[in-house]
Write a protein that holds these residues in place. Structure first.
Motif, PDB file in Angstrom:
ATOM      1  N   ARG A  61      -1.486  24.989 -61.683  1.00 40.65           N
ATOM      2  CA  ARG A  61      -2.902  25.004 -61.318  1.00 40.65           C
ATOM      3  C   ARG A  61      -3.126  24.324 -59.970  1.00 40.65           C
ATOM      4  O   ARG A  61      -3.932  24.797 -59.140  1.00 40.65           O
ATOM      5  N   HIS A 197       1.817  32.835 -61.966  1.00 39.78           N
ATOM      6  CA  HIS A 197       1.489  34.214 -62.294  1.00 39.78           C
ATOM      7  C   HIS A 197       1.032  34.358 -63.749  1.00 39.78           C
ATOM      8  O   HIS A 197       0.370  35.338 -64.093  1.00 39.78           O
ATOM      9  N   PRO A 200      -3.394  33.479 -65.692  1.00 41.92           N
ATOM     10  CA  PRO A 200      -4.485  34.297 -66.249  1.00 41.92           C
ATOM     11  C   PRO A 200      -4.359  34.577 -67.744  1.00 41.92           C
ATOM     12  O   PRO A 200      -5.343  34.937 -68.390  1.00 41.92           O
ATOM     13  N   ASP A 203      -6.135  31.900 -70.965  1.00 39.23           N
ATOM     14  CA  ASP A 203      -7.410  32.056 -71.652  1.00 39.23           C
ATOM     15  C   ASP A 203      -7.257  32.965 -72.871  1.00 39.23           C
ATOM     16  O   ASP A 203      -7.877  32.731 -73.917  1.00 39.23           O
ATOM     17  N   THR A 204      -6.416  33.989 -72.750  1.00 33.50           N
ATOM     18  CA  THR A 204      -6.168  34.880 -73.889  1.00 33.50           C
ATOM     19  C   THR A 204      -5.520  34.128 -75.035  1.00 33.50           C
ATOM     20  O   THR A 204      -5.895  34.296 -76.205  1.00 33.50           O
TER      21      THR A 204
END
Length: 264
Positions: A61, A197, A200, A203-204
């Motif tokens: 991050r 990479h 993202p 969150d899933t």
């Protein structure tokens, strides 16, 4: 002396993972036939997840937050270019000689005109980017993936792909850099780039009931997709010679098999 320190540190990590493994399965969970070592795998996943939350994710991050996109793209291009010889060799091992020639051209073009792979002029020139490794080569020639296995620090794999990773290291140019500080120094930015990479997907994972099962199933399905070159594979994820009896498994009808015939 330095190598001995690394060896002791790696041994300590493995010991911690060994002690932490074999957790109790979640309530109402059904044992997956492609994951006979689920209790052990969940224990390793639990430790991997804690290390990821404590170290890898914060570093990734910070990297994304403070490093400009153009530089991050150059870093990704550089490491993808280093992986191209592995892709090229496995293209050839699978008999895909046109793809191997394409990847050789990509590597030479990006390594020269692309300033060591930082830029990617090969893609703009119409040279396709392929994805091959030794695990896919074994699958191409009929080697079954075997049971799923969660590797310490490295994450999801299976009994076919895990040892194949060792072979892939010998087709990567990093293996032949004689300066140990340079060779091992490339691993850190490579790992940070890979973890960045995957950000993202975090969150899933926060919105699924069982992140371990989600990652396991996604890994197995993606590997089957890659081995079949994007075709729908009818190969079962479980080796029929070692899995449960076929009469204990629900029959899966072929696509359209349950569709009633149209009335004339």
């Amino acid at each position: 002396m330095l190598k001995a320190r690394y060896a002791r540190a790696a041994l300590g990590v493995v010991c911690v993972l060994t002690v932490s493994a074999c957790v109790t399965l979640p309530p109402n969970s059904q044992r997956s036939p492609q994951d006979p070592w689920e209790s052990w795998n969940r224990g390793v996943y639990k430790v991997n997840d804690k290390l990821d939350r404590a170290v890898a994710k914060p570093v990734a991050r910070t990297y994304v937050r403070f490093v400009p996109q153009a530089i991050r793209t150059g870093v990704s291009n550089f490491f993808e270019n280093l992986d191209t010889p592995t892709v090229m060799v496995n293209d050839a091992l699978q008999g895909k000689f046109l793809a191997a020639g394409n990847d050789l051209g990509r590597f030479l073009f990006n390594s020269t005109v692309g300033l060591g792979g930082i830029l990617d002029p090969a893609t703009s020139a119409g040279m396709a980017k392929n994805n091959e490794d030794f695990g896919q080569t074994l699958g191409h020639w009929g080697v079954h993936p075997g049971p799923f296995v969660e590797l310490p620090l490295l994450g999801p794999s299976d009994l076919r792909d895990a040892p194949a990773r060792v072979v892939d290291t010998y087709t990567n140019p990093r293996q032949y850099i004689h300066n140990n500080y340079v060779r091992y120094g490339l691993w850190l930015p490579s790992l940070v780039n890979t973890r960045a990479h995957l950000l993202p997907l975090d969150d899933t994972l926060q919105h699924v009931y069982d992140p371990y099962a989600f990652i396991r199933d996604a890994y197995l399905q993606r590997r089957a997709y890659l081995v079949s070159d994007g075709k729908v594979s009818e190969e079962p994820l479980v080796d029929p010679d070692t899995g449960p009896d076929s009469d204990q498994l629900p029959a899966t009808p072929p696509p359209g098999g349950d569709t009633p015939p149209k009335s004339p």
